[in-house]
Design a protein around this motif. Structure first.
Motif, PDB file in Angstrom:
ATOM      1  N   GLY A   1      30.610  46.411  35.428  1.00 14.86           N
ATOM      2  CA  GLY A   1      31.486  47.546  35.151  1.00 14.86           C
ATOM      3  C   GLY A   1      32.868  47.133  34.709  1.00 14.86           C
ATOM      4  N   TRP A   2      32.967  45.908  34.174  1.00 12.39           N
ATOM      5  CA  TRP A   2      34.268  45.375  33.753  1.00 12.39           C
ATOM      6  C   TRP A   2      34.938  46.293  32.725  1.00 12.39           C
TER       7      TRP A   2
ATOM      8  N   GLY B   1      41.700  50.307  33.037  1.00 13.20           N
ATOM      9  CA  GLY B   1      40.407  49.657  33.038  1.00 13.20           C
ATOM     10  C   GLY B   1      40.085  49.093  34.413  1.00 13.20           C
ATOM     11  N   HIS B   2      38.807  49.056  34.747  1.00 10.69           N
ATOM     12  CA  HIS B   2      38.356  48.566  36.044  1.00 10.69           C
ATOM     13  C   HIS B   2      38.381  47.043  36.069  1.00 10.69           C
ATOM     14  N   GLU B   3      39.266  46.466  36.848  1.00 17.89           N
ATOM     15  CA  GLU B   3      39.468  45.016  36.882  1.00 17.89           C
ATOM     16  C   GLU B   3      38.755  44.406  38.086  1.00 17.89           C
ATOM     17  N   GLY B   4      37.439  44.527  38.112  1.00 19.64           N
ATOM     18  CA  GLY B   4      36.683  43.949  39.213  1.00 19.64           C
ATOM     19  C   GLY B   4      35.218  44.267  39.073  1.00 19.64           C
ATOM     20  N   CYS B   5      34.476  44.049  40.156  1.00 19.80           N
ATOM     21  CA  CYS B   5      33.059  44.395  40.189  1.00 19.80           C
ATOM     22  C   CYS B   5      32.779  45.102  41.510  1.00 19.80           C
ATOM     23  N   ASP B   6      32.061  46.201  41.440  1.00 17.08           N
ATOM     24  CA  ASP B   6      31.730  46.994  42.626  1.00 17.08           C
ATOM     25  C   ASP B   6      30.333  46.633  43.129  1.00 17.08           C
TER      26      ASP B   6
ATOM     27  N   HIS C   1      31.340  51.082  48.942  1.00 14.55           N
ATOM     28  CA  HIS C   1      31.161  49.866  48.155  1.00 14.55           C
ATOM     29  C   HIS C   1      32.271  48.866  48.444  1.00 14.55           C
ATOM     30  N   LEU C   2      32.033  47.640  48.014  1.00  9.97           N
ATOM     31  CA  LEU C   2      33.063  46.601  48.008  1.00  9.97           C
ATOM     32  C   LEU C   2      33.554  46.431  46.583  1.00  9.97           C
ATOM     33  N   HIS C   3      34.848  46.524  46.403  1.00  8.02           N
ATOM     34  CA  HIS C   3      35.448  46.145  45.118  1.00  8.02           C
ATOM     35  C   HIS C   3      35.923  44.704  45.256  1.00  8.02           C
ATOM     36  N   LEU C   4      35.320  43.820  44.467  1.00 11.00           N
ATOM     37  CA  LEU C   4      35.748  42.422  44.463  1.00 11.00           C
ATOM     38  C   LEU C   4      36.548  42.142  43.202  1.00 11.00           C
ATOM     39  N   GLY C   5      37.751  41.675  43.382  1.00 12.41           N
ATOM     40  CA  GLY C   5      38.590  41.261  42.263  1.00 12.41           C
ATOM     41  C   GLY C   5      38.848  39.765  42.336  1.00 12.41           C
ATOM     42  N   ILE C   6      38.870  39.115  41.179  1.00  9.15           N
ATOM     43  CA  ILE C   6      39.175  37.680  41.105  1.00  9.15           C
ATOM     44  C   ILE C   6      40.311  37.496  40.107  1.00  9.15           C
TER      45      ILE C   6
ATOM     46  N   GLU D   1      49.462  37.234  37.896  1.00 15.48           N
ATOM     47  CA  GLU D   1      48.067  37.262  38.320  1.00 15.48           C
ATOM     48  C   GLU D   1      47.225  37.965  37.243  1.00 15.48           C
ATOM     49  N   MET D   2      46.265  37.262  36.677  1.00 16.31           N
ATOM     50  CA  MET D   2      45.409  37.804  35.626  1.00 16.31           C
ATOM     51  C   MET D   2      43.993  37.965  36.162  1.00 16.31           C
ATOM     52  N   SER D   3      43.439  39.164  36.022  1.00 17.86           N
ATOM     53  CA  SER D   3      42.093  39.426  36.524  1.00 17.86           C
ATOM     54  C   SER D   3      41.046  38.876  35.568  1.00 17.86           C
ATOM     55  N   VAL D   4      39.908  38.472  36.132  1.00 16.94           N
ATOM     56  CA  VAL D   4      38.746  38.075  35.340  1.00 16.94           C
ATOM     57  C   VAL D   4      37.532  38.829  35.867  1.00 16.94           C
ATOM     58  N   ASN D   5      36.507  38.932  35.045  1.00 17.38           N
ATOM     59  CA  ASN D   5      35.317  39.704  35.394  1.00 17.38           C
ATOM     60  C   ASN D   5      34.459  38.960  36.426  1.00 17.38           C
ATOM     61  N   PRO D   6      34.246  39.547  37.617  1.00 22.71           N
ATOM     62  CA  PRO D   6      33.443  38.859  38.649  1.00 22.71           C
ATOM     63  C   PRO D   6      31.930  39.022  38.492  1.00 22.71           C
ATOM     64  N   TYR D   7      31.451  39.827  37.535  1.00 26.32           N
ATOM     65  CA  TYR D   7      30.028  40.193  37.511  1.00 26.32           C
ATOM     66  C   TYR D   7      29.108  38.978  37.454  1.00 26.32           C
ATOM     67  N   TRP D   8      29.257  38.132  36.419  1.00 27.34           N
ATOM     68  CA  TRP D   8      28.357  36.986  36.295  1.00 27.34           C
ATOM     69  C   TRP D   8      28.621  35.934  37.363  1.00 27.34           C
TER      70      TRP D   8
END
Length: 269
Positions: free
Chosen positions: A128-129, A140-145, A234-239, A248-255
């Protein structure tokens, strides 16, 4: 003697031509000093080729991402040309490799343990990045749920995916009860919408990979502490990773989560 001089000139022209070709080849044009701060890098499209690995080789990963323009989702051929890329742009290559090591190097476990009791409904997550979010303004959604809405808040345990030190704890309007942990290599890991903490966490507390942090919930989207029910459990995980400008720059945690799925602890809950 003239023959030798002529050969040297030919080789010199060939060398310059090849270097010019490599610099202008689409395979390499994106590799510059700020590549790792680009949207292509941030999307972290590692693909199944990385998700299936038991251990990441960072030279291979970096080379693959450069050669396939930062998207491995459809790549099957893992052939790399690390030496060639290093010869063309060594400083940029090493910086990109360091960024991948910072993000991935300390990660050990998937954040939701597997229940040792058979038949318990498992969690689900999807990419859901940068999907649209509107609470507090369009963004924009900066994480993975990681969704656990088949069981009530407070059921699914959340563990630390790495060692680290607590930097942030407490209530956030958007994130609800959250924990922010800095991994040894520098990545910032953000766990949001927790229903409760496993203990009274304080800034500076050391955390071990696999340690219980709290429980999945649906807290947030309110200035009132403890608010629940504004969205599914849910858990929202941000990296996040620090840029050259110390932001601090977010990256997509999905993969990244797909890679960590094979590393799940078992709990009984």
């Amino acid at each position: 003697m003239m023959v030798i001089v002529f050969l040297i000139l030919i080789l010199s022209v060939f060398h310059v031509t090849m270097i010019d070709y490599l610099y202008n080849n689409p395979t390499f044009y994106q590799l510059n000093a700020y590549t790792w701060e680009s949207d292509d890098f941030r999307s972290m499209e590692l693909g199944k080729i990385v998700a299936d690995l038991k251990e990441i080789d960072y030279d291979t990963l970096t080379s693959l991402m450069v050669e396939h323009q930062y998207d491995l989702t459809k790549v099957k051929d893992s052939t790399v040309h690390t030496g060639r890329i290093l010869k063309v742009k060594p400083a940029e290559y090493k910086k990109l490799k360091k960024a991948y090591e910072t993000i991935l190097g300390d990660l050990k476990y998937f954040p939701v343990p597997e229940n040792s009791n058979p038949g318990f409904p498992d969690v689900k997550f999807q990419n859901g990045w940068m999907e649209s979010r509107s609470y507090g303004g369009e963004r924009g959604h900066e994480g993975c749920d990681v969704m656990g809405n088949t069981k009530p808040r407070g059921t699914y345990p959340i563990i630390s995916i790495s060692d680290g030190v607590v930097e942030k704890v407490g209530w956030l309007e958007k994130g609800g009860w959250r924990l922010g942990i800095r991994a040894p290599g520098g990545a910032y890991l953000y766990y949001a919408h927790l229903y409760g903490y496993s203990r009274e966490w304080k800034k500076g507390d050391k955390v071990n990979a696999g340690e219980l942090l709290g429980f999945m919930g649906d807290t947030g989207y309110s200035k009132v502490e403890g608010t629940t029910g504004n969205f599914d459990v849910h858990l929202h995980l941000g990296i996040y990773i620090r840029t050259d400008h110390n932001e601090e720059m977010s990256v997509n945690p999905y993969w990244i989560l797909k890679y960590l799925e094979k590393y799940r602890l078992k709990y009984s809950y």
